[in-house]
Design a protein around this motif. Structure first.
Motif, PDB file in Angstrom:
ATOM      1  N   ALA A 283     -20.380 -18.123   7.152  1.00  0.00           N
ATOM      2  CA  ALA A 283     -19.586 -19.045   7.979  1.00  0.00           C
ATOM      3  C   ALA A 283     -18.097 -18.897   7.673  1.00  0.00           C
ATOM      4  O   ALA A 283     -17.258 -18.926   8.577  1.00  0.00           O
ATOM      5  N   THR A 284     -17.767 -18.717   6.399  1.00  0.00           N
ATOM      6  CA  THR A 284     -16.369 -18.548   5.992  1.00  0.00           C
ATOM      7  C   THR A 284     -15.806 -17.245   6.538  1.00  0.00           C
ATOM      8  O   THR A 284     -14.691 -17.215   7.076  1.00  0.00           O
ATOM      9  N   LEU A 285     -16.569 -16.181   6.431  1.00  0.00           N
ATOM     10  CA  LEU A 285     -16.132 -14.888   6.971  1.00  0.00           C
ATOM     11  C   LEU A 285     -15.908 -14.988   8.476  1.00  0.00           C
ATOM     12  O   LEU A 285     -14.883 -14.518   8.993  1.00  0.00           O
ATOM     13  N   LEU A 286     -16.823 -15.627   9.179  1.00  0.00           N
ATOM     14  CA  LEU A 286     -16.667 -15.809  10.623  1.00  0.00           C
ATOM     15  C   LEU A 286     -15.442 -16.657  10.947  1.00  0.00           C
ATOM     16  O   LEU A 286     -14.693 -16.342  11.877  1.00  0.00           O
TER      17      LEU A 286
ATOM     18  N   VAL B 114      -8.245 -15.221  13.309  1.00  0.00           N
ATOM     19  CA  VAL B 114      -7.172 -14.289  13.669  1.00  0.00           C
ATOM     20  C   VAL B 114      -6.928 -14.359  15.174  1.00  0.00           C
ATOM     21  O   VAL B 114      -5.789 -14.468  15.632  1.00  0.00           O
ATOM     22  N   TYR B 115      -8.017 -14.344  15.942  1.00  0.00           N
ATOM     23  CA  TYR B 115      -7.884 -14.435  17.395  1.00  0.00           C
ATOM     24  C   TYR B 115      -7.426 -15.827  17.820  1.00  0.00           C
ATOM     25  O   TYR B 115      -6.490 -15.971  18.610  1.00  0.00           O
ATOM     26  N   PHE B 116      -8.104 -16.870  17.314  1.00  0.00           N
ATOM     27  CA  PHE B 116      -7.768 -18.248  17.693  1.00  0.00           C
ATOM     28  C   PHE B 116      -6.291 -18.545  17.463  1.00  0.00           C
ATOM     29  O   PHE B 116      -5.601 -19.064  18.335  1.00  0.00           O
TER      30      PHE B 116
ATOM     31  N   ALA C 163     -11.702 -21.255  -0.414  1.00  0.00           N
ATOM     32  CA  ALA C 163     -11.531 -21.874  -1.735  1.00  0.00           C
ATOM     33  C   ALA C 163     -12.840 -22.380  -2.330  1.00  0.00           C
ATOM     34  O   ALA C 163     -12.902 -22.638  -3.537  1.00  0.00           O
ATOM     35  N   PHE C 164     -13.892 -22.504  -1.516  1.00  0.00           N
ATOM     36  CA  PHE C 164     -15.152 -23.066  -2.010  1.00  0.00           C
ATOM     37  C   PHE C 164     -16.318 -22.089  -1.988  1.00  0.00           C
ATOM     38  O   PHE C 164     -17.474 -22.500  -2.130  1.00  0.00           O
ATOM     39  N   LEU C 165     -16.007 -20.798  -1.877  1.00  0.00           N
ATOM     40  CA  LEU C 165     -17.071 -19.797  -1.914  1.00  0.00           C
ATOM     41  C   LEU C 165     -17.779 -19.844  -3.266  1.00  0.00           C
ATOM     42  O   LEU C 165     -17.142 -19.822  -4.316  1.00  0.00           O
TER      43      LEU C 165
END
Length: 159
Positions: A53-56, A62-64, A91-93
């Protein structure tokens, strides 16, 4: 609320942190506050799901952010806070979510995001577009992540 009309577009709604970025003062702080429930909800996905979810969030961010910056006519307008949301997720990975980690993580992330120590400041000034908007907050998230992991390993967060 000059940009409130943008909230009707789902991409702008997300880029503006569900509207939190439209706060008159400290929009980055309000964007980070809006990230807290996102982090809590994503934590229910488990460590792997949270990482995905963090990677997504970072990739689509970047696009948004680039899309909304173009619509607002300003690179990295303060109201664009999706970068804070994605950076706070970074920060929470692989961390336990508790009131202690959320509080310390919030303070550390805001410090890194506001002060922008090297190399964060350099990248903030030299990388443009959606990637430039996202990159400084991803790095602030990584710095926060490293410190939180160290604090937990040292037993200083009472976990």
């Amino acid at each position: 609320m000059q940009y409130a009309h943008l909230l009707k577009n789902p991409i702008h709604f997300l880029s503006l942190g569900f509207g939190s970025g439209l706060a008159a003062k400290a929009p980055g702080t309000f964007g980070t506050i809006a990230a807290i429930p996102v982090v809590i909800l994503a934590s229910y996905l488990g460590h792997t799901g949270f990482a995905i979810a963090t990677l997504l969030a970072c990739i689509v961010g970047v696009y948004f952010c680039g899309y909304t910056a173009k619509a607002m006519g300003e690179h990295d307008h303060p109201a664009i806070v999706w970068d804070e949301i994605a950076g706070f997720m970074v920060a929470f990975l692989w961390l336990p979510i508790s009131w202690q980690t959320l509080l310390v993580g919030f303070v550390l992330f805001r410090i890194f995001d506001i002060l922008k120590p090297w190399p964060i400041r350099y990248l903030d000034k030299h990388v443009h577009g959606g990637l430039g908007i996202m990159l400084d907050d991803i790095l602030a998230g990584l710095a926060t992540l490293a410190i939180l992991h160290a604090l937990i390993a040292l037993g200083w967060l009472g976990l």
